[in-house]
Design a protein around this motif. Sequence first.
Motif, PDB file in Angstrom:
ATOM      1  N   VAL A 199      -0.287   9.536   8.209  1.00  0.00           N
ATOM      2  CA  VAL A 199       1.089  10.035   8.344  1.00  0.00           C
ATOM      3  C   VAL A 199       1.993   8.953   8.924  1.00  0.00           C
ATOM      4  O   VAL A 199       3.127   8.764   8.479  1.00  0.00           O
ATOM      5  CB  VAL A 199       1.123  11.297   9.234  1.00  0.00           C
ATOM      6  CG1 VAL A 199       2.564  11.719   9.504  1.00  0.00           C
ATOM      7  CG2 VAL A 199       0.364  12.432   8.566  1.00  0.00           C
ATOM      8  N   LEU A 200       1.486   8.231   9.904  1.00  0.00           N
ATOM      9  CA  LEU A 200       2.257   7.151  10.519  1.00  0.00           C
ATOM     10  C   LEU A 200       2.623   6.089   9.486  1.00  0.00           C
ATOM     11  O   LEU A 200       3.770   5.610   9.430  1.00  0.00           O
ATOM     12  CB  LEU A 200       1.446   6.537  11.661  1.00  0.00           C
ATOM     13  CG  LEU A 200       2.130   5.457  12.509  1.00  0.00           C
ATOM     14  CD1 LEU A 200       3.342   6.021  13.218  1.00  0.00           C
ATOM     15  CD2 LEU A 200       1.140   4.887  13.525  1.00  0.00           C
ATOM     16  N   PHE A 232     -12.085  -2.754  10.347  1.00  0.00           N
ATOM     17  CA  PHE A 232     -13.355  -2.638   9.621  1.00  0.00           C
ATOM     18  C   PHE A 232     -13.554  -1.209   9.126  1.00  0.00           C
ATOM     19  O   PHE A 232     -13.927  -0.980   7.964  1.00  0.00           O
ATOM     20  CB  PHE A 232     -14.506  -3.051  10.549  1.00  0.00           C
ATOM     21  CG  PHE A 232     -15.884  -2.771  10.004  1.00  0.00           C
ATOM     22  CD1 PHE A 232     -16.511  -3.679   9.160  1.00  0.00           C
ATOM     23  CD2 PHE A 232     -16.558  -1.601  10.339  1.00  0.00           C
ATOM     24  CE1 PHE A 232     -17.783  -3.418   8.655  1.00  0.00           C
ATOM     25  CE2 PHE A 232     -17.827  -1.338   9.845  1.00  0.00           C
ATOM     26  CZ  PHE A 232     -18.443  -2.256   8.996  1.00  0.00           C
ATOM     27  N   LEU A 233     -13.303  -0.253   9.987  1.00  0.00           N
ATOM     28  CA  LEU A 233     -13.437   1.154   9.612  1.00  0.00           C
ATOM     29  C   LEU A 233     -12.431   1.531   8.527  1.00  0.00           C
ATOM     30  O   LEU A 233     -12.802   2.084   7.480  1.00  0.00           O
ATOM     31  CB  LEU A 233     -13.235   2.035  10.846  1.00  0.00           C
ATOM     32  CG  LEU A 233     -13.062   3.535  10.568  1.00  0.00           C
ATOM     33  CD1 LEU A 233     -14.367   4.136  10.055  1.00  0.00           C
ATOM     34  CD2 LEU A 233     -12.572   4.268  11.803  1.00  0.00           C
ATOM     35  N   ILE A 234     -11.152   1.238   8.771  1.00  0.00           N
ATOM     36  CA  ILE A 234     -10.099   1.652   7.836  1.00  0.00           C
ATOM     37  C   ILE A 234     -10.294   1.000   6.470  1.00  0.00           C
ATOM     38  O   ILE A 234     -10.127   1.639   5.429  1.00  0.00           O
ATOM     39  CB  ILE A 234      -8.711   1.279   8.406  1.00  0.00           C
ATOM     40  CG1 ILE A 234      -8.487   1.944   9.761  1.00  0.00           C
ATOM     41  CG2 ILE A 234      -7.609   1.722   7.444  1.00  0.00           C
ATOM     42  CD1 ILE A 234      -7.262   1.425  10.492  1.00  0.00           C
ATOM     43  N   TYR A 235     -10.663  -0.286   6.488  1.00  0.00           N
ATOM     44  CA  TYR A 235     -10.828  -1.026   5.242  1.00  0.00           C
ATOM     45  C   TYR A 235     -11.885  -0.383   4.342  1.00  0.00           C
ATOM     46  O   TYR A 235     -11.677  -0.190   3.134  1.00  0.00           O
ATOM     47  CB  TYR A 235     -11.222  -2.476   5.543  1.00  0.00           C
ATOM     48  CG  TYR A 235     -11.549  -3.298   4.322  1.00  0.00           C
ATOM     49  CD1 TYR A 235     -10.538  -3.891   3.568  1.00  0.00           C
ATOM     50  CD2 TYR A 235     -12.877  -3.486   3.924  1.00  0.00           C
ATOM     51  CE1 TYR A 235     -10.844  -4.639   2.436  1.00  0.00           C
ATOM     52  CE2 TYR A 235     -13.190  -4.241   2.808  1.00  0.00           C
ATOM     53  CZ  TYR A 235     -12.175  -4.816   2.065  1.00  0.00           C
ATOM     54  OH  TYR A 235     -12.467  -5.555   0.946  1.00  0.00           O
ATOM     55  N   HIS A 236     -13.015  -0.020   4.939  1.00  0.00           N
ATOM     56  CA  HIS A 236     -14.104   0.515   4.116  1.00  0.00           C
ATOM     57  C   HIS A 236     -13.898   1.997   3.793  1.00  0.00           C
ATOM     58  O   HIS A 236     -14.383   2.467   2.754  1.00  0.00           O
ATOM     59  CB  HIS A 236     -15.446   0.265   4.804  1.00  0.00           C
ATOM     60  CG  HIS A 236     -15.800  -1.189   4.855  1.00  0.00           C
ATOM     61  ND1 HIS A 236     -15.590  -1.962   5.978  1.00  0.00           N
ATOM     62  CD2 HIS A 236     -16.308  -2.028   3.909  1.00  0.00           C
ATOM     63  CE1 HIS A 236     -15.975  -3.207   5.731  1.00  0.00           C
ATOM     64  NE2 HIS A 236     -16.414  -3.271   4.486  1.00  0.00           N
ATOM     65  N   LEU A 242     -12.874   7.413   0.785  1.00  0.00           N
ATOM     66  CA  LEU A 242     -13.409   8.560   1.509  1.00  0.00           C
ATOM     67  C   LEU A 242     -12.310   9.545   1.907  1.00  0.00           C
ATOM     68  O   LEU A 242     -12.609  10.697   2.239  1.00  0.00           O
ATOM     69  CB  LEU A 242     -14.166   8.088   2.751  1.00  0.00           C
ATOM     70  CG  LEU A 242     -15.348   7.148   2.469  1.00  0.00           C
ATOM     71  CD1 LEU A 242     -16.046   6.772   3.765  1.00  0.00           C
ATOM     72  CD2 LEU A 242     -16.333   7.786   1.495  1.00  0.00           C
ATOM     73  N   LEU A 243     -11.071   9.072   1.902  1.00  0.00           N
ATOM     74  CA  LEU A 243      -9.935   9.957   2.156  1.00  0.00           C
ATOM     75  C   LEU A 243      -8.838   9.639   1.145  1.00  0.00           C
ATOM     76  O   LEU A 243      -8.503   8.472   0.935  1.00  0.00           O
ATOM     77  CB  LEU A 243      -9.378   9.761   3.565  1.00  0.00           C
ATOM     78  CG  LEU A 243     -10.169  10.352   4.735  1.00  0.00           C
ATOM     79  CD1 LEU A 243      -9.478  10.018   6.041  1.00  0.00           C
ATOM     80  CD2 LEU A 243     -10.298  11.864   4.593  1.00  0.00           C
ATOM     81  N   ASN A 248      -5.084   2.999  -1.867  1.00  0.00           N
ATOM     82  CA  ASN A 248      -4.031   1.972  -1.986  1.00  0.00           C
ATOM     83  C   ASN A 248      -3.268   1.767  -0.680  1.00  0.00           C
ATOM     84  O   ASN A 248      -2.084   1.447  -0.685  1.00  0.00           O
ATOM     85  CB  ASN A 248      -3.039   2.346  -3.098  1.00  0.00           C
ATOM     86  CG  ASN A 248      -3.705   2.467  -4.448  1.00  0.00           C
ATOM     87  OD1 ASN A 248      -4.567   1.663  -4.801  1.00  0.00           O
ATOM     88  ND2 ASN A 248      -3.322   3.492  -5.199  1.00  0.00           N
ATOM     89  N   ILE A 249      -3.950   1.943   0.438  1.00  0.00           N
ATOM     90  CA  ILE A 249      -3.277   1.808   1.724  1.00  0.00           C
ATOM     91  C   ILE A 249      -2.765   0.389   1.962  1.00  0.00           C
ATOM     92  O   ILE A 249      -1.737   0.178   2.597  1.00  0.00           O
ATOM     93  CB  ILE A 249      -4.218   2.225   2.885  1.00  0.00           C
ATOM     94  CG1 ILE A 249      -3.460   2.205   4.220  1.00  0.00           C
ATOM     95  CG2 ILE A 249      -5.443   1.331   2.943  1.00  0.00           C
ATOM     96  CD1 ILE A 249      -4.295   2.660   5.385  1.00  0.00           C
ATOM     97  N   ASP A 250      -3.473  -0.598   1.392  1.00  0.00           N
ATOM     98  CA  ASP A 250      -3.069  -1.979   1.644  1.00  0.00           C
ATOM     99  C   ASP A 250      -1.738  -2.314   0.993  1.00  0.00           C
ATOM    100  O   ASP A 250      -1.086  -3.287   1.348  1.00  0.00           O
ATOM    101  CB  ASP A 250      -4.139  -2.954   1.156  1.00  0.00           C
ATOM    102  CG  ASP A 250      -3.982  -4.331   1.777  1.00  0.00           C
ATOM    103  OD1 ASP A 250      -3.537  -4.395   2.944  1.00  0.00           O
ATOM    104  OD2 ASP A 250      -4.279  -5.333   1.117  1.00  0.00           O
ATOM    105  N   HIS A 251      -1.328  -1.503   0.023  1.00  0.00           N
ATOM    106  CA  HIS A 251      -0.042  -1.733  -0.613  1.00  0.00           C
ATOM    107  C   HIS A 251       1.110  -1.348   0.306  1.00  0.00           C
ATOM    108  O   HIS A 251       2.267  -1.662   0.009  1.00  0.00           O
ATOM    109  CB  HIS A 251       0.063  -0.934  -1.920  1.00  0.00           C
ATOM    110  CG  HIS A 251      -0.923  -1.394  -2.952  1.00  0.00           C
ATOM    111  ND1 HIS A 251      -1.218  -0.665  -4.087  1.00  0.00           N
ATOM    112  CD2 HIS A 251      -1.694  -2.518  -3.025  1.00  0.00           C
ATOM    113  CE1 HIS A 251      -2.116  -1.306  -4.806  1.00  0.00           C
ATOM    114  NE2 HIS A 251      -2.424  -2.433  -4.178  1.00  0.00           N
ATOM    115  N   ALA A 252       0.799  -0.648   1.385  1.00  0.00           N
ATOM    116  CA  ALA A 252       1.865  -0.206   2.289  1.00  0.00           C
ATOM    117  C   ALA A 252       2.586  -1.393   2.907  1.00  0.00           C
ATOM    118  O   ALA A 252       3.776  -1.559   2.774  1.00  0.00           O
ATOM    119  CB  ALA A 252       1.283   0.689   3.391  1.00  0.00           C
ATOM    120  N   PHE A 253       1.840  -2.226   3.613  1.00  0.00           N
ATOM    121  CA  PHE A 253       2.437  -3.452   4.173  1.00  0.00           C
ATOM    122  C   PHE A 253       1.335  -4.448   4.529  1.00  0.00           C
ATOM    123  O   PHE A 253       1.313  -5.002   5.623  1.00  0.00           O
ATOM    124  CB  PHE A 253       3.308  -3.153   5.400  1.00  0.00           C
ATOM    125  CG  PHE A 253       2.772  -2.086   6.311  1.00  0.00           C
ATOM    126  CD1 PHE A 253       1.740  -2.336   7.207  1.00  0.00           C
ATOM    127  CD2 PHE A 253       3.302  -0.818   6.277  1.00  0.00           C
ATOM    128  CE1 PHE A 253       1.259  -1.365   8.040  1.00  0.00           C
ATOM    129  CE2 PHE A 253       2.828   0.175   7.119  1.00  0.00           C
ATOM    130  CZ  PHE A 253       1.814  -0.091   8.002  1.00  0.00           C
TER     131      PHE A 253
END
Length: 279
Positions: A199-200, A232-236, A242-243, A248-253
């Motif tokens: 959400v953040l 490490f956790l978020i990347y994998h 898994l969520l 495509n979270i890395d496209h955020a910034f």
Amino acid sequence: MSDITLPSTPNKLSRYEITGYILIAAGAIVLFWGIIMFDLVTLIATGANEEVGIVFGEFGEFIGGIVGSLWALAGVFLFFATLTYQKREFELQRIELHKTQKIFQQQNFSTLYISFLNKHNDIINSLTAYDINKSEWSGTNFFVFFQEKVLSSFTQKVRTKEESAKTPELLHSFFKDYFIYHFSFYQTSLNPYLKNLSVLIKLIQRYRAETQDAGEYYSFITKAGFTQSELFLIYHVARYQLLVEFHNIDHAFDVFEDLKDELKVDRIVQQELNDENYL
């Protein structure tokens, strides 16, 4: 956000005003010239009433036909000059209103962002795990513990295999299995953290889209707070999808640009395969 150019306040007359004043002056000159040509001063002083009436009638027609037209046209130009100034004032008011709205938007977002960031930190502080010696790993140390659990499980499994049996596909499969296994074990604790973080990040993405501000500092503040173990956790989690929120979270910034390569599964697998190109 794109820059806004403020209209400059005029330091000199507009072309409409200049034209209007020229016409007024021309009308005054023609009026003065008419008084001389009709010799009104002498006529008033010495002429008969009937003659004065005739001359004044002709003078009135002259004034109405030429001077009146000039001054009427001057009024039109000055009217356009007034409209131009009003348009400029409205534009200045619009820009000031836009700036006020932007400040209000930033204040609202800052309040919301700080709220979610504080909640994010509170959730991290509440994370707790225990090792086999019942030692507590809490806060950011939780991510260190999780990373070590995944890596140690993966390493122990890989090193039970013969070198000839090790393939990149097999090792990738081992790493994925152990990561998902440990993630599932702590998922109840991690879900609030990951949900709040998603959400953040979405808030920051929305703010950037609405303000067109690619260089805003909220994303930098957020990324600066990540530890390597947390990344490490978020990347994998994102890698293995898994969520849904982390697709495509890395496209955020470019959230993973600070994660060391040796903590990514590709490099970890290559190191276990003793690939000299990666050592």
